[in-house]
Design a protein around this motif. Structure first.
Motif, mmCIF file in Angstrom:
data_model
loop_
_atom_site.group_PDB
_atom_site.id
_atom_site.type_symbol
_atom_site.label_atom_id
_atom_site.label_comp_id
_atom_site.label_asym_id
_atom_site.label_seq_id
_atom_site.Cartn_x
_atom_site.Cartn_y
_atom_site.Cartn_z
ATOM 1 N N GLU A 1 0.267 39.687 -4.512
ATOM 2 C CA GLU A 1 -0.924 38.829 -4.529
ATOM 3 C C GLU A 1 -2.203 39.653 -4.395
ATOM 4 O O GLU A 1 -3.204 39.376 -5.048
ATOM 5 N N LEU A 2 -2.156 40.674 -3.534
ATOM 6 C CA LEU A 2 -3.345 41.492 -3.294
ATOM 7 C C LEU A 2 -3.781 42.274 -4.532
ATOM 8 O O LEU A 2 -4.942 42.668 -4.651
ATOM 9 N N LYS A 3 -2.864 42.464 -5.472
ATOM 10 C CA LYS A 3 -3.213 43.180 -6.709
ATOM 11 C C LYS A 3 -4.249 42.412 -7.526
ATOM 12 O O LYS A 3 -4.934 42.981 -8.377
ATOM 13 N N VAL B 1 -17.366 38.593 -1.573
ATOM 14 C CA VAL B 1 -17.236 37.189 -1.970
ATOM 15 C C VAL B 1 -16.895 37.088 -3.462
ATOM 16 O O VAL B 1 -15.999 36.324 -3.861
ATOM 17 N N GLU B 2 -17.585 37.869 -4.291
ATOM 18 C CA GLU B 2 -17.308 37.855 -5.736
ATOM 19 C C GLU B 2 -15.878 38.303 -6.024
ATOM 20 O O GLU B 2 -15.189 37.710 -6.867
ATOM 21 N N ALA B 3 -15.425 39.341 -5.323
ATOM 22 C CA ALA B 3 -14.059 39.844 -5.543
ATOM 23 C C ALA B 3 -13.022 38.776 -5.198
ATOM 24 O O ALA B 3 -12.040 38.587 -5.923
ATOM 25 N N ILE B 4 -13.257 38.041 -4.110
ATOM 26 C CA ILE B 4 -12.314 36.980 -3.713
ATOM 27 C C ILE B 4 -12.352 35.844 -4.728
ATOM 28 O O ILE B 4 -11.309 35.334 -5.160
ATOM 29 N N ASN B 5 -13.554 35.452 -5.138
ATOM 30 C CA ASN B 5 -13.680 34.345 -6.096
ATOM 31 C C ASN B 5 -13.079 34.674 -7.453
ATOM 32 O O ASN B 5 -12.528 33.800 -8.129
ATOM 33 N N GLU B 6 -13.164 35.946 -7.846
ATOM 34 C CA GLU B 6 -12.641 36.351 -9.153
ATOM 35 C C GLU B 6 -11.140 36.622 -9.139
ATOM 36 O O GLU B 6 -10.517 36.739 -10.198
ATOM 37 N N ALA B 7 -10.558 36.721 -7.962
ATOM 38 C CA ALA B 7 -9.155 37.125 -7.858
ATOM 39 C C ALA B 7 -8.187 35.987 -8.180
ATOM 40 O O ALA B 7 -6.995 36.212 -8.380
ATOM 41 N N ASN B 8 -8.690 34.758 -8.199
ATOM 42 C CA ASN B 8 -7.838 33.619 -8.534
ATOM 43 C C ASN B 8 -6.685 33.425 -7.555
ATOM 44 O O ASN B 8 -5.562 33.128 -7.934
ATOM 45 N N PHE B 9 -6.985 33.606 -6.267
ATOM 46 C CA PHE B 9 -6.014 33.245 -5.226
ATOM 47 C C PHE B 9 -5.915 31.733 -5.183
ATOM 48 O O PHE B 9 -6.790 31.030 -5.679
ATOM 49 N N ASN B 10 -4.864 31.211 -4.541
ATOM 50 C CA ASN B 10 -4.850 29.761 -4.399
ATOM 51 C C ASN B 10 -5.945 29.342 -3.414
ATOM 52 O O ASN B 10 -6.492 30.159 -2.673
ATOM 53 N N ASN C 1 -10.223 30.138 0.666
ATOM 54 C CA ASN C 1 -11.065 29.508 1.685
ATOM 55 C C ASN C 1 -10.956 30.202 3.036
ATOM 56 O O ASN C 1 -11.957 30.422 3.722
ATOM 57 N N MET C 2 -9.724 30.540 3.437
ATOM 58 C CA MET C 2 -9.528 31.251 4.706
ATOM 59 C C MET C 2 -10.233 32.597 4.675
ATOM 60 O O MET C 2 -10.954 32.968 5.613
ATOM 61 N N SER C 3 -10.030 33.345 3.590
ATOM 62 C CA SER C 3 -10.615 34.683 3.478
ATOM 63 C C SER C 3 -12.141 34.628 3.510
ATOM 64 O O SER C 3 -12.792 35.396 4.236
ATOM 65 N N LEU C 4 -12.716 33.705 2.732
ATOM 66 C CA LEU C 4 -14.177 33.592 2.675
ATOM 67 C C LEU C 4 -14.761 33.194 4.024
ATOM 68 O O LEU C 4 -15.805 33.709 4.442
ATOM 69 N N ALA C 5 -14.077 32.294 4.721
ATOM 70 C CA ALA C 5 -14.575 31.840 6.024
ATOM 71 C C ALA C 5 -14.555 32.975 7.053
ATOM 72 O O ALA C 5 -15.487 33.118 7.857
ATOM 73 N N ILE C 6 -13.515 33.799 7.011
ATOM 74 C CA ILE C 6 -13.409 34.920 7.960
ATOM 75 C C ILE C 6 -14.488 35.960 7.663
ATOM 76 O O ILE C 6 -15.175 36.447 8.570
#
Length: 278
Positions: A34-36, A116-125, A130-135
């Motif tokens: 997933e982290l890839k 934030v951009e990296a998380i949003n572009e990664a297409n995680f569920n 949401n958890m990652s962005l909040a932390i």
């Protein structure tokens, strides 16, 4: 309701959280895949394995930074307060996941906006994102408050370092994978004494850690070491809906995540307890 309880009798850090979740039965290989999605996997390698801390078998999780990461990203001493508590050796300035630590110039740090951009572009569920962005937001606001900067101006030498990104998003992936509906935590012991960060010698808890823990019960502890890191503090502060003693629950699995420091009188581990609450 499937509940996760953080039993932080020796504090909490990002790597201890992941170690404990793996120890409790989460799948680190699926997390690694997933982290890839972040497209950062050339910058690090992951490792995990069993260690014994003061008689307790636990899982130690490490992010090993590659030379590519060393060339492109900042690992300045500002990150040291993040994970220094979990060093086996007494080199309090070392980088948590990279014992061949070399300081680099500040231009390689990641900004809050980039993360934030990296998380949003990664297409995680959705729940992982949401958890990652909040932390990250919790840590970014704390750092901004301390340094007198708005969130969008915050540069993360600390949290932007690759290992902390992996710790935070990896923890979110494993919590989601385990089907956790509710998170609770004990009070957080912060430790005491002083630590070295890039701005000088600071008291424990570090200013960012204390800011993150506003509104969270802190447990007194006379251990002269940093027990709660900003990442660990933010994971518990953001995810835990309640702080207190172990809730009434039917225990299904237990995990112990090791820090790298060894204390004389107690195991330096984080215990997670997963089970069903009413």
């Amino acid at each position: 309701m499937r509940t996760l309880y953080f039993d932080c009798f020796s504090g909490i850090s990002g790597d201890m959280v992941i170690g404990a979740l793996i120890d409790a039965g989460a799948d680190p290989v699926q997390m690694e895949e997933e982290l890839k999605k972040l497209n950062m996997d050339e910058e690090y390698n992951l490792s995990w394995g069993k260690v014994v801390k003061n008689g307790i078998t636990s899982t130690k999780f490490d992010v090993i930074l590659t030379s590519k990461s060393d060339q492109t990203h900042e690992h300045s001493h500002s990150h040291e307060h993040e994970h220094s508590h979990s060093h086996e050796h007494e080199h309090s300035l070392g980088h948590e996941h990279n014992n061949s630590h070399v300081p680099h110039s500040h231009h390689g740090s990641r900004t809050y906006k980039q993360i934030v951009e990296a998380i949003n572009e990664a297409n995680f569920n959705e729940s992982v994102a949401n958890m990652s962005l909040a932390i990250f937001k919790k840590i970014g606001e704390a750092e901004g408050h301390i340094h007198g900067l708005p969130l969008e101006k915050v540069h993360f030498h600390e949290v932007g370092a690759v290992d902390s990104i992996i710790d935070i998003i990896g923890a979110a992936i494993l919590i989601d994978q385990l089907g956790i509906v509710s998170v609770q935590s004990s009070a957080i012991p912060t430790g005491s004494g002083h630590i070295h960060i890039d701005h000088g010698i600071y008291p424990v808890p570090a200013p960012a850690t204390l800011e993150i823990l506003k509104g969270v019960p802190i447990a007194s502890n006379d251990i002269r070491s940093e027990l709660a890191t900003p990442t660990g503090a933010a994971i518990s502060a953001v995810l835990a809906g309640n702080f207190g003693s172990l809730p009434s629950m039917t225990v299904e699995s237990i995990g112990y995540g090791a820090g790298s420091k060894t204390f004389e009188n107690h195991p330096n581990v984080l215990r997670v307890i997963i089970g069903e609450t009413q």
